[in-house]
Design an enzyme around this catalytic site. Sequence first.
Site, short mmCIF file in Angstrom:
data_model
loop_
_atom_site.label_atom_id
_atom_site.label_comp_id
_atom_site.label_asym_id
_atom_site.label_seq_id
_atom_site.Cartn_x
_atom_site.Cartn_y
_atom_site.Cartn_z
N ARG A 40 19.71 24.62 -45.43
CA ARG A 40 18.51 24.66 -44.59
C ARG A 40 18.18 26.09 -44.20
NH1 ARG A 40 19.48 19.49 -40.49
NH2 ARG A 40 19.92 17.97 -42.15
N ARG A 74 24.07 27.08 -35.61
CA ARG A 74 22.86 27.18 -36.41
C ARG A 74 23.19 27.90 -37.71
NH1 ARG A 74 18.91 23.70 -34.77
NH2 ARG A 74 18.81 23.68 -32.49
N GLU A 88 25.25 17.67 -30.92
CA GLU A 88 24.86 16.52 -31.74
C GLU A 88 25.59 16.57 -33.07
OE1 GLU A 88 21.22 15.13 -34.51
OE2 GLU A 88 20.65 16.14 -32.65
N SER A 118 22.92 11.45 -36.04
CA SER A 118 21.65 10.88 -35.63
C SER A 118 21.45 9.64 -36.49
CB SER A 118 20.52 11.89 -35.85
OG SER A 118 19.31 11.42 -35.32
N ARG A 121 29.71 21.02 -36.56
CA ARG A 121 29.80 20.83 -35.11
C ARG A 121 30.99 19.97 -34.72
NH1 ARG A 121 23.37 20.15 -33.49
NH2 ARG A 121 22.75 22.24 -34.17
#
Length: 443
Positions: free
Chosen positions: A279, A294, A366, A369, A407
């Site tokens: 990404r 990030r 997080e 999801s 994470r």
Amino acid sequence: MLDIKKIKENPDAVKAGLRAKEVDCDATVDRILELDAKIRTLKTNTETQTAQKNKLAKENGKLFGMKKKAEKEGKDVSELDAAIAANNAQSVQIAEAIEQELAELKTLSDEYRVAMLSLPNLPDPDLKPGGKENNEPLRYFGEPHKFDFTPKHHVDLCEGLGLIDYDRGVKLAGSGFWMYKGMGARLEWALLNYFIDCHIADGYEFILPPHMLEYQCGETAGQFPKFADEVYKISNPTDDRVHYMLPTAEAALCSIYRDEILTEAELPRKFFAYTPCFRREAGSAGRINRGMIRVHQFDKVELVQILKPEDSFRELEVLRSHAESILQKLGLHYRVIELCTGDLGFSSAKTYDIEVWAPGQGQYLEVSSCSCFTDYQARRMRLRYKDADGRNQFCHTLNGSGTALPRLYVALLETYQQPDGSIRIPEALVPYFGADCIRPEQA
């Protein structure tokens, strides 16, 4: 993609649903309705004119037969020639009109498709309204680990134990990348293998998809065209093809049955994939982005289900429990949040975020999801199944991270750090890692 019938039957309800997502699409919905009416009119016109052109051709066929017979009999054929010429002239006019209308039809159809793809999915009507600030945890698992010393940040742990080489990762690929090494690489691989075994036991089929995808995969998932500029593109120098580096395995998995019609007996389809994800996140300076929060490349295990509409929201709870079980077995404290309408993703009708506690940073991160997309993705890829009555119905799709690294890696290191600087390995992970601790002397 939304159902055009739903838009036409109750455009105000569609507009209200999209506004609940904090997206103003009123003008787009109005334009879609306008385009739909124009397209239908043009299609009717071209069909009528094509039928007239075919009728003239059929008449000319009869006239040619009559002319041939008259010529054999030595009769005057001037009237027949005039009738044939008139029909030919009318056919040319009709053909030109059809050509113009088909060109206009293509222009309008292209605009219609782009407009339909730009509309996000409608939120589940039972969700709480508002944006991210209104999200509230549904429940917590466990308690934050209590330390009798000040817990370290994961970067300090990784550097102290030699788990990750940040500087050389940047040297190899630039900012936003790092390099696992030694026990750090072993820990990453142990976590991935642990996830894989857990989800196979949960009944999912293991998939290893390509890491470069066609544009249509991103479009199917609802990530393109809106987020096309947020992924890496690779051009083939020998032709005009462009591939997109996989941003998440969801983009690959939900396209496996694109443009297919499944049988009811084939549902549900449950599969998962391990992939690196790429990404173009810019990130920002500051401690919150220090280290592994990030990044441009990370590992993730992704869950996807394809199922009948009546099963989707019930099975979303099951899929979420599969993601949660990973964290429970690792003994990590986490919370589950049901997202408000304004915080939902573009394609989602309902989403749960699972956030794990990272004590070294004093915040939740997080790591999963889990979403229900209803028939939104299935309409984009024309994925259907034949029901018991023999009718083709659109499937529903679910997706969830099971789970995302790094994470989780961060939370595990910060949770299980010891006063002497070592890292205790959770019991469930020991068979995969091959040891119960990472010690400073192993660095």
